[in-house]
Structures are given as structure tokens and as C-alpha cells.
Motif scaffolding. Structure first.
Motif, PDB file in Angstrom:
ATOM      1  N   SER A 135       0.817  -1.213   0.000  1.00 45.23           N
ATOM      2  CA  SER A 135       0.000   0.000   0.000  1.00 45.23           C
ATOM      3  C   SER A 135       0.850   1.263   0.000  1.00 45.23           C
ATOM      4  N   TRP A 136       2.110   1.164   0.410  1.00 41.05           N
ATOM      5  CA  TRP A 136       2.986   2.335   0.400  1.00 41.05           C
ATOM      6  C   TRP A 136       3.192   2.879  -1.012  1.00 41.05           C
ATOM      7  N   PHE A 137       2.998   2.042  -2.032  1.00 36.81           N
ATOM      8  CA  PHE A 137       3.314   2.462  -3.401  1.00 36.81           C
ATOM      9  C   PHE A 137       2.119   2.390  -4.350  1.00 36.81           C
ATOM     10  N   VAL A 138       0.963   1.963  -3.851  1.00 38.38           N
ATOM     11  CA  VAL A 138      -0.181   1.788  -4.750  1.00 38.38           C
ATOM     12  C   VAL A 138      -0.695   3.130  -5.265  1.00 38.38           C
ATOM     13  N   PHE A 139      -0.621   4.179  -4.453  1.00 37.18           N
ATOM     14  CA  PHE A 139      -1.101   5.480  -4.913  1.00 37.18           C
ATOM     15  C   PHE A 139      -0.213   6.022  -6.028  1.00 37.18           C
ATOM     16  N   MET A 140       1.107   5.856  -5.886  1.00 36.46           N
ATOM     17  CA  MET A 140       2.019   6.292  -6.939  1.00 36.46           C
ATOM     18  C   MET A 140       1.763   5.513  -8.221  1.00 36.46           C
ATOM     19  N   VAL A 141       1.599   4.193  -8.109  1.00 41.90           N
ATOM     20  CA  VAL A 141       1.345   3.366  -9.283  1.00 41.90           C
ATOM     21  C   VAL A 141       0.012   3.753  -9.920  1.00 41.90           C
ATOM     22  N   GLY A 142      -1.036   3.873  -9.103  1.00 44.60           N
ATOM     23  CA  GLY A 142      -2.345   4.204  -9.633  1.00 44.60           C
ATOM     24  C   GLY A 142      -2.401   5.586 -10.259  1.00 44.60           C
ATOM     25  N   GLY A 143      -1.722   6.556  -9.621  1.00 43.10           N
ATOM     26  CA  GLY A 143      -1.706   7.903 -10.186  1.00 43.10           C
ATOM     27  C   GLY A 143      -1.000   7.957 -11.524  1.00 43.10           C
ATOM     28  N   TRP A 144       0.125   7.240 -11.639  1.00 41.86           N
ATOM     29  CA  TRP A 144       0.877   7.216 -12.900  1.00 41.86           C
ATOM     30  C   TRP A 144       0.082   6.465 -13.965  1.00 41.86           C
ATOM     31  N   PHE A 175      -2.592   8.860 -15.138  1.00 35.14           N
ATOM     32  CA  PHE A 175      -1.988   9.947 -15.904  1.00 35.14           C
ATOM     33  C   PHE A 175      -1.602   9.471 -17.302  1.00 35.14           C
ATOM     34  N   THR A 176      -1.049   8.267 -17.393  1.00 37.64           N
ATOM     35  CA  THR A 176      -0.683   7.714 -18.697  1.00 37.64           C
ATOM     36  C   THR A 176      -1.920   7.510 -19.564  1.00 37.64           C
ATOM     37  N   ARG A 177      -2.956   6.942 -18.980  1.00 40.64           N
ATOM     38  CA  ARG A 177      -4.188   6.709 -19.747  1.00 40.64           C
ATOM     39  C   ARG A 177      -4.801   8.025 -20.219  1.00 40.64           C
ATOM     40  N   TRP A 178      -4.806   9.029 -19.348  1.00 40.76           N
ATOM     41  CA  TRP A 178      -5.346  10.336 -19.710  1.00 40.76           C
ATOM     42  C   TRP A 178      -4.605  10.923 -20.910  1.00 40.76           C
ATOM     43  N   ASN A 179      -3.279  10.805 -20.903  1.00 38.23           N
ATOM     44  CA  ASN A 179      -2.505  11.335 -22.021  1.00 38.23           C
ATOM     45  C   ASN A 179      -2.688  10.493 -23.280  1.00 38.23           C
ATOM     46  N   ILE A 180      -2.883   9.182 -23.139  1.00 34.05           N
ATOM     47  CA  ILE A 180      -3.205   8.350 -24.299  1.00 34.05           C
ATOM     48  C   ILE A 180      -4.499   8.841 -24.941  1.00 34.05           C
ATOM     49  N   LEU A 181      -5.510   9.105 -24.140  1.00 34.53           N
ATOM     50  CA  LEU A 181      -6.783   9.583 -24.673  1.00 34.53           C
ATOM     51  C   LEU A 181      -6.622  10.945 -25.345  1.00 34.53           C
ATOM     52  N   ARG A 182      -5.776  11.805 -24.790  1.00 33.48           N
ATOM     53  CA  ARG A 182      -5.526  13.103 -25.428  1.00 33.48           C
ATOM     54  C   ARG A 182      -4.860  12.917 -26.790  1.00 33.48           C
ATOM     55  N   SER A 217       4.664  12.090 -22.263  1.00 30.02           N
ATOM     56  CA  SER A 217       4.156  11.497 -21.028  1.00 30.02           C
ATOM     57  C   SER A 217       3.713  10.063 -21.246  1.00 30.02           C
ATOM     58  N   VAL A 218       3.130   9.769 -22.412  1.00 31.00           N
ATOM     59  CA  VAL A 218       2.732   8.397 -22.723  1.00 31.00           C
ATOM     60  C   VAL A 218       3.961   7.510 -22.801  1.00 31.00           C
ATOM     61  N   ARG A 219       4.977   7.958 -23.515  1.00 32.15           N
ATOM     62  CA  ARG A 219       6.206   7.155 -23.626  1.00 32.15           C
ATOM     63  C   ARG A 219       6.827   6.904 -22.247  1.00 32.15           C
ATOM     64  N   ASN A 220       6.853   7.932 -21.413  1.00 34.05           N
ATOM     65  CA  ASN A 220       7.410   7.768 -20.074  1.00 34.05           C
ATOM     66  C   ASN A 220       6.623   6.731 -19.278  1.00 34.05           C
ATOM     67  N   GLY A 221       5.303   6.762 -19.406  1.00 32.33           N
ATOM     68  CA  GLY A 221       4.488   5.793 -18.687  1.00 32.33           C
ATOM     69  C   GLY A 221       4.656   4.382 -19.206  1.00 32.33           C
ATOM     70  N   LEU A 222       4.733   4.235 -20.522  1.00 35.79           N
ATOM     71  CA  LEU A 222       4.872   2.895 -21.108  1.00 35.79           C
ATOM     72  C   LEU A 222       6.207   2.261 -20.744  1.00 35.79           C
TER      73      LEU A 222
END
Length: 313
Positions: free
Chosen positions: A252-261, A264-271, A290-295
């Protein structure tokens, strides 16, 4: 780039020179306004093309309480439905690399003081379902010739696994009212000490997620090959020294970071799939980056979760 002063800001004094755009944000537009009463940061909130709903009144009240308690941050001046104003603060940008241990320790102390604030939070969080549409997004990316379509297709199963982790990871609590986004790009260093910026994402969050996200972001560089455990631990030591109690270790210490990223990646994919349609949000080129960074970064982060848990214990 200059802009007209938004209506309703005449109380800031007589304008000296044009209001100047400060570039670098991913969503909102930030300007510097100089008047005979001082300098101000005027932020136009992106309420149309954003992934979040800003509870601006709650955030502003939270900021006022934090500033009154002596948290090092810009003084909140005024708020409206689409504009936040703070007094301008000078300082050095914090690079995306491990910070000094003393800086990390003080961030931990600041978090403890923030979590001790007694502030009413009226905004009810909306728990949106975790999206599992990664196969469809990959198909659309291929059909529209996105430059990163092949990478997305090769990682569909990984992103489905990441989504499952985000959805099912147990959050042990406690839940605290906090900043939620203390990252290098939301910090300044003034005489070597922290200044906390950009409180718009403030809200309720599981304590372990806030500590894990903050400590990891300050203990690493742009990737995950140079994580300094001593810096990670300094944040936690500062939190305890500031009166905080650490929650138990776990994913749980890292789930928020993973979920937020992930979001964010999905949002930029849609854009990118929409061709950057809309008058707000980042430039299309920034969304592609941002998409490349997330992938490339998210699968690496997900693979390292067992090792990251070792930082806590």
C-alpha cells in the motif's frame, strides 16, 4: 507570453507590467503578476480537460490552515471557481534526483505537521472504477498510427496486471488529509530548505501511500536505478520526529504512486488519440512524451515493487 489580468483581482494592487506566463505545468496555466503590492502567482485551473474535480474551497481552507501553522509554502491570497492566487515565492527548483538527507528529513517533519492540522474537509471523494480498457486503447492507437502504438500493444497484459493491483491492494489506513503530491516538481529549495507548492490535489489519502510516494520521489532520479535507501528513510525519520506514527509496511505504500501514474498515462493516451482536441491541457507533444514515459516507466516500477517494500521494512 503575456495575458490580461483576470477580473476580480484588482485587490492585488496596481499592475506593474504585463502578467507573464510561467511554463512547465502539465494541466493548469500559471502566471506571474507584479503589482505595487508585491508579486503574485495566478493559476488558472483547467476545469474542462482535467482528470480531477477541484474542491477549491476545501483546498483553500486547508492551505490557509497550513500557512497559519507555519508550513513553508506560498501565502494563499484568494480563490474563485477557476483561479487560485498565492504570493510569489522565490527559490531554487528541486531537480529530479536524490535530495540531501536534511531536506528529506524536513519534508517528513512537514508531513507530520500537515497531518496534525484540524481542518474540515467537506468534499466527498469519488471512487471511480479502475479502467481495464488497455486492449481497446492499444487497438485504437494502432489504427490511428500513434508513434508508441507498438510499445502499448506489447505491454497490454502488464497494464492489466497493474490495474488489478491498484484495484485490489489493501489500504490499511489511517486516512489523513494531506497534500497528496509532494514531488520534486512541486517543491522549491530556499536556503537549502523546502517550500511546498501546488496544493490543488489535496485531499484524503491512506497514510502509507502518502509516505511511500513522497519518500520514493525524493530518494531517486528520473528512473529507478538510483534509489538511495538512506534518503527514503530520512523522510520517515523526519515524520516520526515530527510526531507522526508510521503505518505497517506493505504494498500500500506504493499503490497510490502506481495508480496515479497509470491514470496519468491513460489520460494522455486519450488526449493523443483525440489529437489534442480542446483548448486546455498540455501541448500534444508533451502528452506523447508522457505516454512514452508511462509505457517505459510503469512496467519497471511494477516489477520492482517487492524490492521497494524492502525500503519500508
Amino acid at each position: 507570453m503575456t495575458a490580461d489580468v483576470p477580473p476580480g483581482l484588482s485587490q492585488l494592487g496596481a499592475q506593474i507590467g504585463p502578467m507573464v506566463r510561467i511554463h512547465g505545468g502539465f494541466a493548469n496555466k500559471l502566471y506571474r503578476l507584479d503589482t505595487d503590492q508585491g508579486s503574485f502567482a495566478v493559476k488558472e485551473l483547467n476545469l474542462v480537460d482535467n482528470r480531477w474535480t477541484y474542491p477549491v474551497d476545501d483546498v483553500f481552507r486547508f492551505e490557509q490552515a497550513a500557512f497559519a501553522a507555519g508550513i513553508p509554502m506560498p501565502e494563499p491570497i484568494s480563490v474563485s471557481d477557476d483561479t487560485l492566487v498565492h504570493r510569489w515565492v522565490e527559490g531554487e527548483k528541486v531537480p529530479e534526483e536524490p535530495v540531501p538527507a536534511s531536506y528529506a528529513f524536513e519534508i517528513g517533519e512537514i508531513l507530520a505537521r500537515i497531518h496534525a492540522l484540524d481542518v474540515e474537509w467537506t468534499h466527498e471523494p469519488i471512487d471511480e472504477p479502475t479502467p481495464y480498457d488497455w486492449p481497446e486503447l492499444a487497438a485504437r492507437a494502432a489504427a490511428t498510427g500513434q508513434p508508441w502504438a507498438g510499445e502499448l500493444a506489447s505491454y497490454v497484459d502488464t497494464f492489466l496486471a497493474i490495474a488489478h493491483f491498484v484495484e485490489t491492494c489493501e489500504r490499511p489506513g489511517p486516512v489523513v488529509l494531506t497534500h497528496r503530491d509532494i514531488q520534486p516538481w512541486n517543491l522549491l529549495a530556499r536556503d537549502g530548505r523546502p517550500v511546498v507548492l501546488d496544493w490543488e490535489l489535496s485531499g484524503m489519502l491512506d497514510l502509507s501511500s502518502e509516505l511511500g510516494s513522497t519518500a520514493l520521489s525524493l530518494a531517486k532520479g528520473p528512473g529507478f536505478d538510483d534509489i538511495q535507501p538512506a534518503i527514503f528513510r530520512a523522510v520517515l525519520d523526519g515524520y516520526v520526529a515530527g510526531g507522526g506514527t508510521l503505518p505497517p509496511p506493505g504494498p500500500s505504500w506504493f499503490v497510490f504512486m502506481v495508480g496515479g501514474w497509470l491514470g496519468f498515462t491513460r489520460w494522455n493516451i486519450l488526449r493523443c488519440l483525440a489529437g489534442g482536441a480542446g483548448s486546455t491541457g498540455p501541448d500534444l507533444a508533451l502528452s506523447h512524451e508522457s505516454v512514452r514515459n508511462g509505457l517505459r516507466g510503469l512496467p519497471d516500477l511494477f516489477r520492482r515493487l517487492p524490492d521497494l517494500e524492502g525500503l519500508v521494512s
